[in-house]
Design a protein around this motif. Structure first.
Motif, PDB file in Angstrom:
ATOM      1  N   UNK A 128       0.856  -1.336  -0.081  1.00  0.00           N
ATOM      2  CA  UNK A 128      -0.092  -0.219  -0.124  1.00  0.00           C
ATOM      3  C   UNK A 128       0.952   1.081   0.511  1.00  0.00           C
ATOM      4  N   UNK A 129       0.647   1.892  -0.686  1.00  0.00           N
ATOM      5  CA  UNK A 129       1.639   2.784  -1.399  1.00  0.00           C
ATOM      6  C   UNK A 129       0.718   4.332  -1.330  1.00  0.00           C
ATOM      7  N   UNK A 164       4.617   4.108   2.107  1.00  0.00           N
ATOM      8  CA  UNK A 164       5.312   2.564   1.574  1.00  0.00           C
ATOM      9  C   UNK A 164       4.962   1.427   2.533  1.00  0.00           C
ATOM     10  N   UNK A 165       4.120   0.612   2.786  1.00  0.00           N
ATOM     11  CA  UNK A 165       3.545  -0.553   3.853  1.00  0.00           C
ATOM     12  C   UNK A 165       2.767  -1.587   3.629  1.00  0.00           C
ATOM     13  N   UNK A 220       4.966  -0.716   8.546  1.00  0.00           N
ATOM     14  CA  UNK A 220       5.295   0.344   7.123  1.00  0.00           C
ATOM     15  C   UNK A 220       6.705  -0.282   6.536  1.00  0.00           C
ATOM     16  N   UNK A 221       7.175  -0.108   5.841  1.00  0.00           N
ATOM     17  CA  UNK A 221       8.102  -0.391   5.123  1.00  0.00           C
ATOM     18  C   UNK A 221       9.304   0.597   5.012  1.00  0.00           C
ATOM     19  N   UNK A 222       8.976   1.771   4.024  1.00  0.00           N
ATOM     20  CA  UNK A 222       9.493   3.177   3.582  1.00  0.00           C
ATOM     21  C   UNK A 222       8.974   4.180   4.263  1.00  0.00           C
ATOM     22  N   UNK A 263      11.303   5.331  -2.969  1.00  0.00           N
ATOM     23  CA  UNK A 263      10.565   4.216  -2.764  1.00  0.00           C
ATOM     24  C   UNK A 263      10.812   3.171  -3.361  1.00  0.00           C
ATOM     25  N   UNK A 264      11.210   3.018  -4.372  1.00  0.00           N
ATOM     26  CA  UNK A 264      11.433   2.128  -5.024  1.00  0.00           C
ATOM     27  C   UNK A 264      12.621   1.187  -5.008  1.00  0.00           C
TER      28      UNK A 264
END
Length: 651
Positions: free
Chosen positions: A12-13, A26-27, A37-39, A72-73
């Protein structure tokens, strides 16, 4: 590769495109029902690409979004395709409006009439919003309205349906979002190589995490104090009942610090941010003078500005809520300004603890929150992400309306009437019109035959008959067949006047209508009339006129009309029941002399003769001789025409 594809599918961005910064998060949603949350990536606008939450420089904002996307990518080692975004609540406009409608003579009020009245009110509000817009006129999404009052003949009513009246009215509070704001966001996202997966409103996103759903039954205010504006959302009974905005916010404080201590805007902004985390501050002004001050001293020196911001926020809350709410939640970077929370509480008359600053520590079911994602300015971006996960509803849906694609905001439940408001569809096309009236004259009196009813509009949703309240979903096809006007009457003579007006005489019917003329010409049949025809009806007025062509009139002895005694001159009316008692005639030869006797007896007997001849029975002069046709007779003997009667005294 398979693992990356799975991550891309589950990722989910979200983007919060703000006036000062753009924040990307992003998470993923874990099996434990937590958002991990990943980033994240945060970028400040290098120039004034946005004003008050609205995009002005599309290319400038696009470049910033591309930077965040690339960042983020790189961090996630995947390509991003879909993103969730939010439209700024500060772009919302509200309008209170009243509309009245004349119905005619004591018309029964049906639900569809009320619906059209409300639709006209929303469209009038939209016209007012457009007319007051200083810039180019935008299309506005109506994202909801609340009925304040109904009116029946100018009296306040809770409900109109089922009543009868000549005039109805409604007063509403309508809320709108400019289409330009939404289209600008879509353009930026498209030019950044992304696709909008979900779009919501910033106040809705913020509320979804700052105020738990079960708390929204309370009367609460959420205030997002950003750089350029302070945006307000008010909840009650589980709904957002109002949006508001003030033009004073964090930049006012920055400018006050700049003027007070001779600092450039950037230095003042950095000093303002530190006021919430440091007690002492050292800085040089533009002329090189060194300042060493405490937070308390700086706040006291600009407290008038803090008070102005609090005053405007409180005034808007009272204006739209009618009173102080039960509690106020503050979010946004500038909500952390020392003294502001306490000032708002004081001016609302609330205990200090009833006005609180919400940060991400209040959000449940979050993982991997680092120090950069804990302030009240992160509430909205987290809310945008969580809104995209829960997807309680898709906030913008696309509908095909009468062959054209239309995008609508879906605040709660979108229905057919909402698309009519957005497209400016004339609601009067939904109500059938009466045909033109037919005017004619009877014995000089103007008369009107009302036009025929038209056919009601038909609303089709996916080729199934619906109505203004039919709910709409993404991809639905709506088609309206307009209401029609009825035909002008083309009446026969008999539809305008009675060709026969019967009365009953002794069980037999007679027509009182003697003659009918149209435009001076006698008619014998039942022709179709033309507009303006002049009809003359000549009627029999009384019994004398009805019976004048017969010889019966001379034999009338007694008249009853509808059980009441009357005479030959009494006026007659359609439906009268008449009883006539007529006299009878008998011709006799009495003592050689012909006599014509009129009587009203059922039987004429011998003794009745004495009522018509001069013969004194009280003084006898001998034997009384009574004979009929030469034969002796009795007093009670019946008589008939032509009988020869002899009456005399015999000595």
């Amino acid at each position: 590769m398979e693992q990356l594809d799975k991550l891309r599918e589950e990722l989910f961005f979200s983007l919060d495109i703000g006036t000062r910064t753009v924040i990307g998060i992003a998470g993923v949603y874990t099996n434990e029902e937590k958002f991990k949350i990943l980033a994240h990536s945060i970028r400040e606008h290098k120039k004034r690409h946005m004003y008050d939450g609205q995009i002005h420089d599309i290319d400038g904002v696009t470049e910033l979004v591309k930077e965040i996307k690339s960042d983020l990518e790189r961090k996630l080692d995947i390509s991003l395709k879909k993103v969730s975004i939010a439209a700024a609540g500060r772009s919302l406009k509200t309008c209170k409006v009243r509309v009245d409608k004349e119905l005619g003579n004591n018309v029964e009020i049906k639900r569809n009439i009320v619906e059209v009245l409300e639709l006209e009110a929303v469209q009038k509000a939209q016209e007012i919003i457009n007319d007051n817009e200083e810039q180019n006129r935008f299309k506005y999404y109506n994202i909801g309205y609340t009925v304040i009052n109904y009116y029946l003949n100018d009296n306040t009513m809770n409900k109109l349906e089922g009543h009868r009246g000549d005039k109805i009215g409604v007063e509403i509070l309508a809320t709108f979002l400019p289409q330009m704001v939404v289209e600008g966001l879509y353009t930026v996202i498209s030019k950044s190589g992304l696709e909008v997966g979900n779009i919501t409103l910033e106040p809705i996103a913020a509320l979804s995490v700052a105020i738990k759903e079960e708390l929204r039954l309370l009367n609460l205010a959420l205030v997002d104090i950003g750089a350029g504006t302070s945006d307000i959302a008010i909840t009650k009974d589980g709904k957002i009942i109002a949006y508001a905005m003030t033009s004073k916010a964090g930049d006012e404080i920055t400018e006050a610090i700049s003027k007070k201590y001779l600092l450039d805007f950037s230095t003042s902004e950095k000093l303002k941010i530190k006021l919430n985390s440091q007690e002492e501050h050292e800085f040089l002004d533009v002329v090189g003078v060194k300042h060493k001050l405490t937070t308390r001293e700086i706040v006291a020196s600009i407290y008038e500005t803090i008070e102005d911001i609090a005053n405007e926020i409180v005034e808007k809350i009272i204006e739209f809520n009618g009173k102080a709410p039960s509690a106020v939640f503050l979010i946004g970077g500038s909500s952390q300004m020392p003294g502001l929370r306490e000032c708002i509480a004081e001016k609302l008359g609330l205990p200090k603890e009833r006005v609180s600053i919400r940060d991400t520590s209040f959000i449940e079911n979050l993982e991997n929150l680092d120090s950069n994602l804990k302030g009240p300015d992160i509430i909205t971006p987290i809310g945008i992400a969580l809104e995209s996960i829960t997807r309680k509803y898709k906030n913008f849906i696309e509908i095909t309306f009468n062959g054209e694609e239309v995008r609508l905001f879906n605040a709660e439940r979108i229905k057919v009437s909402d698309i009519l408001v957005l497209t400016g569809y004339n609601p009067r096309k939904l109500i059938p019109k009466l045909g033109d009236n037919f005017v004619y004259f009877v014995n000089g009196e103007r008369r009107v035959l009302l036009g025929e009813d038209g056919v009601e509009a038909k609303i089709y949703v996916n080729d199934i008959i619906g109505n203004l309240n039919t709910p709409l979903y993404d991809g639905d096809v709506v088609r309206i067949v307009e209401a029609t006007q009825g035909e002008k009457p083309k009446p026969f003579l008999s539809q305008c006047v009675s060709l026969e007006e019967k009365v009953t005489i002794n069980g037999k019917q007679y027509n009182l209508v003697k003659e009918i003329r149209i435009n001076g010409n006698i008619v014998k049949n039942n022709p179709i009339l033309e507009e303006g025809d002049r009809i003359e009806i000549i009627k029999i007025e009384n019994l004398e006129e009805l019976l004048k062509d017969t010889d019966e009139i001379s034999f009338v002895s007694n008249i009853l009309i509808n059980g009441e005694e009357a005479d030959l001159k009494t006026p007659l009316n359609k439906g009268d029941e008449i009883v006539i008692r007529r006299s009878k005639k008998i011709i006799l030869y009495v003592n050689g002399k012909e006599m014509v006797i009129n009587h009203n007896k059922d039987k004429f007997i011998f003794v009745d003769i004495f009522d018509y001849i001069d013969f004194d029975l009280s003084r006898p002069r001998g034997n009384l001789i009574l004979r009929i046709n030469g034969k002796d007779a009795e007093y009670m003997a019946p008589l008939k025409d032509g009988d020869e009667i002899e009456i005399y005294w015999s000595k």
